[in-house]
Write a protein that holds these residues in place. Sequence first.
Motif, PDB file in Angstrom:
ATOM      1  N   GLU A  68       0.593  -0.984   0.137  1.00 53.29           N
ATOM      2  CA  GLU A  68       0.176  -0.153  -0.008  1.00 53.29           C
ATOM      3  C   GLU A  68       1.024   1.232   0.188  1.00 53.29           C
ATOM      4  O   GLU A  68       0.123   2.627  -0.710  1.00 53.29           O
ATOM      5  CB  GLU A  68      -0.837   0.217   1.048  1.00 53.29           C
ATOM      6  N   ASP A  69       2.322   0.824   0.014  1.00 56.41           N
ATOM      7  CA  ASP A  69       3.010   2.446  -0.160  1.00 56.41           C
ATOM      8  C   ASP A  69       2.594   3.397  -1.305  1.00 56.41           C
ATOM      9  O   ASP A  69       2.136   2.569  -2.606  1.00 56.41           O
ATOM     10  CB  ASP A  69       4.587   2.075   0.018  1.00 56.41           C
ATOM     11  N   LEU A  70       2.528   4.746  -0.681  1.00 53.81           N
ATOM     12  CA  LEU A  70       2.393   5.789  -2.751  1.00 53.81           C
ATOM     13  C   LEU A  70       3.479   5.466  -3.589  1.00 53.81           C
ATOM     14  O   LEU A  70       2.593   4.982  -4.775  1.00 53.81           O
ATOM     15  CB  LEU A  70       2.862   6.894  -1.884  1.00 53.81           C
ATOM     16  N   ASP A  71       4.603   4.560  -2.779  1.00 53.53           N
ATOM     17  CA  ASP A  71       5.327   4.518  -4.390  1.00 53.53           C
ATOM     18  C   ASP A  71       5.295   3.036  -5.493  1.00 53.53           C
ATOM     19  O   ASP A  71       5.883   3.321  -6.509  1.00 53.53           O
ATOM     20  CB  ASP A  71       7.088   4.897  -3.895  1.00 53.53           C
ATOM     21  N   HIS A  72       4.284   3.198  -4.406  1.00 55.82           N
ATOM     22  CA  HIS A  72       3.998   1.416  -5.384  1.00 55.82           C
ATOM     23  C   HIS A  72       2.539   1.448  -6.181  1.00 55.82           C
ATOM     24  O   HIS A  72       2.208   1.130  -7.082  1.00 55.82           O
ATOM     25  CB  HIS A  72       3.875  -0.408  -4.693  1.00 55.82           C
ATOM     26  N   VAL A  73       1.975   2.843  -5.656  1.00 62.14           N
ATOM     27  CA  VAL A  73       0.322   2.625  -5.695  1.00 62.14           C
ATOM     28  C   VAL A  73      -0.246   3.848  -6.425  1.00 62.14           C
ATOM     29  O   VAL A  73      -1.199   3.771  -7.720  1.00 62.14           O
ATOM     30  CB  VAL A  73      -0.912   1.885  -4.574  1.00 62.14           C
ATOM     31  N   PHE A  74       0.552   4.865  -6.525  1.00 59.83           N
ATOM     32  CA  PHE A  74      -0.173   6.278  -7.050  1.00 59.83           C
ATOM     33  C   PHE A  74      -0.143   6.384  -8.150  1.00 59.83           C
ATOM     34  O   PHE A  74      -0.501   7.086  -8.999  1.00 59.83           O
ATOM     35  CB  PHE A  74       1.140   7.391  -6.487  1.00 59.83           C
ATOM     36  N   GLY A  75       0.213   5.651  -9.604  1.00 58.01           N
ATOM     37  CA  GLY A  75       0.213   5.776 -11.220  1.00 58.01           C
ATOM     38  C   GLY A  75      -0.585   4.924 -11.188  1.00 58.01           C
ATOM     39  O   GLY A  75      -0.844   4.638 -12.345  1.00 58.01           O
ATOM     40  N   ASN A  76      -1.289   3.905 -10.156  1.00 60.09           N
ATOM     41  CA  ASN A  76      -2.656   3.167 -11.050  1.00 60.09           C
ATOM     42  C   ASN A  76      -3.458   4.014 -12.636  1.00 60.09           C
ATOM     43  O   ASN A  76      -4.154   3.187 -13.171  1.00 60.09           O
ATOM     44  CB  ASN A  76      -3.625   2.812  -9.297  1.00 60.09           C
ATOM     45  N   ARG A  88      -6.918  -7.464   0.468  1.00 63.23           N
ATOM     46  CA  ARG A  88      -7.953  -7.390   0.391  1.00 63.23           C
ATOM     47  C   ARG A  88      -7.843  -5.732   2.228  1.00 63.23           C
ATOM     48  O   ARG A  88      -8.210  -5.680   1.977  1.00 63.23           O
ATOM     49  CB  ARG A  88      -8.365  -8.312   2.020  1.00 63.23           C
ATOM     50  N   SER A  89      -6.306  -6.238   2.526  1.00 67.98           N
ATOM     51  CA  SER A  89      -6.033  -5.373   3.499  1.00 67.98           C
ATOM     52  C   SER A  89      -6.059  -3.683   3.303  1.00 67.98           C
ATOM     53  O   SER A  89      -6.446  -2.503   3.264  1.00 67.98           O
ATOM     54  CB  SER A  89      -4.666  -4.995   4.310  1.00 67.98           C
ATOM     55  N   LEU A  90      -5.631  -3.661   1.503  1.00 70.80           N
ATOM     56  CA  LEU A  90      -5.317  -2.575   0.807  1.00 70.80           C
ATOM     57  C   LEU A  90      -6.459  -1.500   0.544  1.00 70.80           C
ATOM     58  O   LEU A  90      -6.855  -0.506   0.647  1.00 70.80           O
ATOM     59  CB  LEU A  90      -5.028  -2.785  -0.282  1.00 70.80           C
ATOM     60  N   PRO A  91      -8.520  -1.560   0.856  1.00 66.90           N
ATOM     61  CA  PRO A  91      -9.073  -0.976  -0.095  1.00 66.90           C
ATOM     62  C   PRO A  91      -8.906  -0.158   1.629  1.00 66.90           C
ATOM     63  O   PRO A  91      -9.585   1.190   1.040  1.00 66.90           O
ATOM     64  CB  PRO A  91     -10.476  -1.840  -0.142  1.00 66.90           C
ATOM     65  N   GLU A  92      -8.985  -0.691   2.075  1.00 62.40           N
ATOM     66  CA  GLU A  92      -9.150   0.092   3.723  1.00 62.40           C
ATOM     67  C   GLU A  92      -7.282   0.718   3.992  1.00 62.40           C
ATOM     68  O   GLU A  92      -7.746   2.440   4.353  1.00 62.40           O
ATOM     69  CB  GLU A  92      -8.706  -0.944   5.067  1.00 62.40           C
ATOM     70  N   ARG A  93      -6.447   0.346   4.282  1.00 61.77           N
ATOM     71  CA  ARG A  93      -5.227   0.583   4.158  1.00 61.77           C
ATOM     72  C   ARG A  93      -4.493   2.242   3.106  1.00 61.77           C
ATOM     73  O   ARG A  93      -3.961   2.685   3.658  1.00 61.77           O
ATOM     74  CB  ARG A  93      -4.192  -0.126   4.177  1.00 61.77           C
ATOM     75  N   GLY A 176      -0.015  -5.669   3.436  1.00 65.15           N
ATOM     76  CA  GLY A 176      -0.759  -5.860   2.271  1.00 65.15           C
ATOM     77  C   GLY A 176       0.970  -5.988   1.160  1.00 65.15           C
ATOM     78  O   GLY A 176       0.020  -6.792   0.343  1.00 65.15           O
ATOM     79  N   ASP A 177       1.473  -6.518   2.114  1.00 63.57           N
ATOM     80  CA  ASP A 177       2.975  -7.984   1.262  1.00 63.57           C
ATOM     81  C   ASP A 177       2.859  -8.473   0.677  1.00 63.57           C
ATOM     82  O   ASP A 177       2.305  -9.705   0.907  1.00 63.57           O
ATOM     83  CB  ASP A 177       4.032  -8.425   2.510  1.00 63.57           C
ATOM     84  N   LEU A 178       2.666  -8.555  -0.951  1.00 63.21           N
ATOM     85  CA  LEU A 178       1.995  -9.747  -1.739  1.00 63.21           C
ATOM     86  C   LEU A 178       3.680 -10.129  -3.173  1.00 63.21           C
ATOM     87  O   LEU A 178       4.328  -9.213  -2.784  1.00 63.21           O
ATOM     88  CB  LEU A 178       0.966  -9.253  -2.855  1.00 63.21           C
ATOM     89  N   LEU A 179       3.350 -11.393  -2.274  1.00 64.57           N
ATOM     90  CA  LEU A 179       4.700 -11.867  -3.601  1.00 64.57           C
ATOM     91  C   LEU A 179       4.246 -11.991  -5.432  1.00 64.57           C
ATOM     92  O   LEU A 179       2.880 -12.773  -4.790  1.00 64.57           O
ATOM     93  CB  LEU A 179       5.568 -12.884  -3.154  1.00 64.57           C
ATOM     94  N   VAL A 180       4.816 -11.714  -6.067  1.00 65.97           N
ATOM     95  CA  VAL A 180       4.090 -12.065  -7.411  1.00 65.97           C
ATOM     96  C   VAL A 180       5.505 -13.320  -7.458  1.00 65.97           C
ATOM     97  O   VAL A 180       6.615 -12.743  -8.762  1.00 65.97           O
ATOM     98  CB  VAL A 180       4.186 -10.726  -8.654  1.00 65.97           C
ATOM     99  N   HIS A 181       5.133 -13.928  -8.064  1.00 69.61           N
ATOM    100  CA  HIS A 181       5.736 -15.097  -8.864  1.00 69.61           C
ATOM    101  C   HIS A 181       5.547 -15.755  -9.874  1.00 69.61           C
ATOM    102  O   HIS A 181       4.372 -16.308 -10.369  1.00 69.61           O
ATOM    103  CB  HIS A 181       6.060 -16.114  -7.368  1.00 69.61           C
ATOM    104  N   LEU A 182       6.838 -15.927 -10.777  1.00 71.98           N
ATOM    105  CA  LEU A 182       6.603 -16.739 -12.340  1.00 71.98           C
ATOM    106  C   LEU A 182       7.188 -17.731 -12.117  1.00 71.98           C
ATOM    107  O   LEU A 182       8.366 -17.835 -12.257  1.00 71.98           O
ATOM    108  CB  LEU A 182       6.622 -15.478 -13.455  1.00 71.98           C
ATOM    109  N   PRO A 183       6.630 -18.734 -11.693  1.00 70.96           N
ATOM    110  CA  PRO A 183       7.094 -19.806 -11.508  1.00 70.96           C
ATOM    111  C   PRO A 183       8.178 -21.208 -12.146  1.00 70.96           C
ATOM    112  O   PRO A 183       9.473 -21.424 -11.879  1.00 70.96           O
ATOM    113  CB  PRO A 183       6.795 -20.776 -10.807  1.00 70.96           C
TER     114      PRO A 183
END
Length: 325
Positions: A68-76, A88-93, A176-183
């Motif tokens: 949820e930090d701004l440097d990862h979401v402000f360009g959405n 799931r926590s992001l809409p509130e956070r 809200g830390d997510l790992l994004v994995h391309l196995p």
Amino acid sequence: MELERVSEHAWAHVSPAYRFCDANSGFVAAAPGVVVDTQSDLAHARALRDAIAAVRPDPPGYVVNTHEDLDHVFGNQVFEGAEVVGHRSLPERLPKAASPIRMRKTLEYTRNKLARLALRIWAPGALAAVDQLAGDYDFTGVELVKPTRLVDDHLTLELDGLALELTHVGPAHQEGDLLVHLPAEEVLFAGDVVFKDATPIGWRGTFADWRRALDVIEAKAPARIVPGHGPVCGLDGVADTRAYIDHVEGAARPLFDAGVPALEAAKRIPLERFADWHCPARLYANVQRAYRGFRGDPPDAAWDFLDLFNGMHKLARARELPVEY
């Protein structure tokens, strides 16, 4: 803005600076295309969009926010038509952790001469941090776009012949830390669970939580990791992040037990092999995090950001470290 190819279908944008808001992004080119994190303002997000278009002209179908930090979401908002995915926590956070209105007001306030004079006297660290941001970023026009597809523990996005696995490991750096994995291609986008050649910093959870998140990455055994900040790495980036938090927590414990205040403790703890990492004065924030754990503070307790930035500034001055955040 350039993209670095890390596998057949995976690309990374590695920010040339490793400070607050200087975040990395990623792209998985398999249809319909997935953007991983969207930068800190609209100009940087548009540059990212243009770089992605050179790899795959069709607009991306998904945006994944690793936290949820701004440097990862402000360009959405720049990636119109893409489905935004996050924990799931992001809409509130998000409104709490990444408010564009608050950032615009903060920058506007620090342009006032009287305000700047007061801050130089009472909060020089906060002023230096805001000036650092204002030198590189402009939050004008940013609107908060929240994820609409929410991840609980795990979600797999089925791309064209590839599975992209999203795994929640927070709180480690953030809730809200997510790992994004391309196995299939042994690539993992770690968000801010991993820092490389940059001093880690985290806002939610404990160091024990962070170690558990690092354990999950090690178990996945990716060959290439795109950290939230710093160059593309392998499992050495995980080992470095773990070594740093182990060092800080281990060194802070006897000082805490002896009643040494956090700032004084940060002045005494040796930086050792971490001295050449970017933003070394974040040591103060990490000592504070260790002390919070030793006291048994709630892992989601609010931070005193004025104290935090002033403490990092004092530490940098006392130890002749770079004043960077």
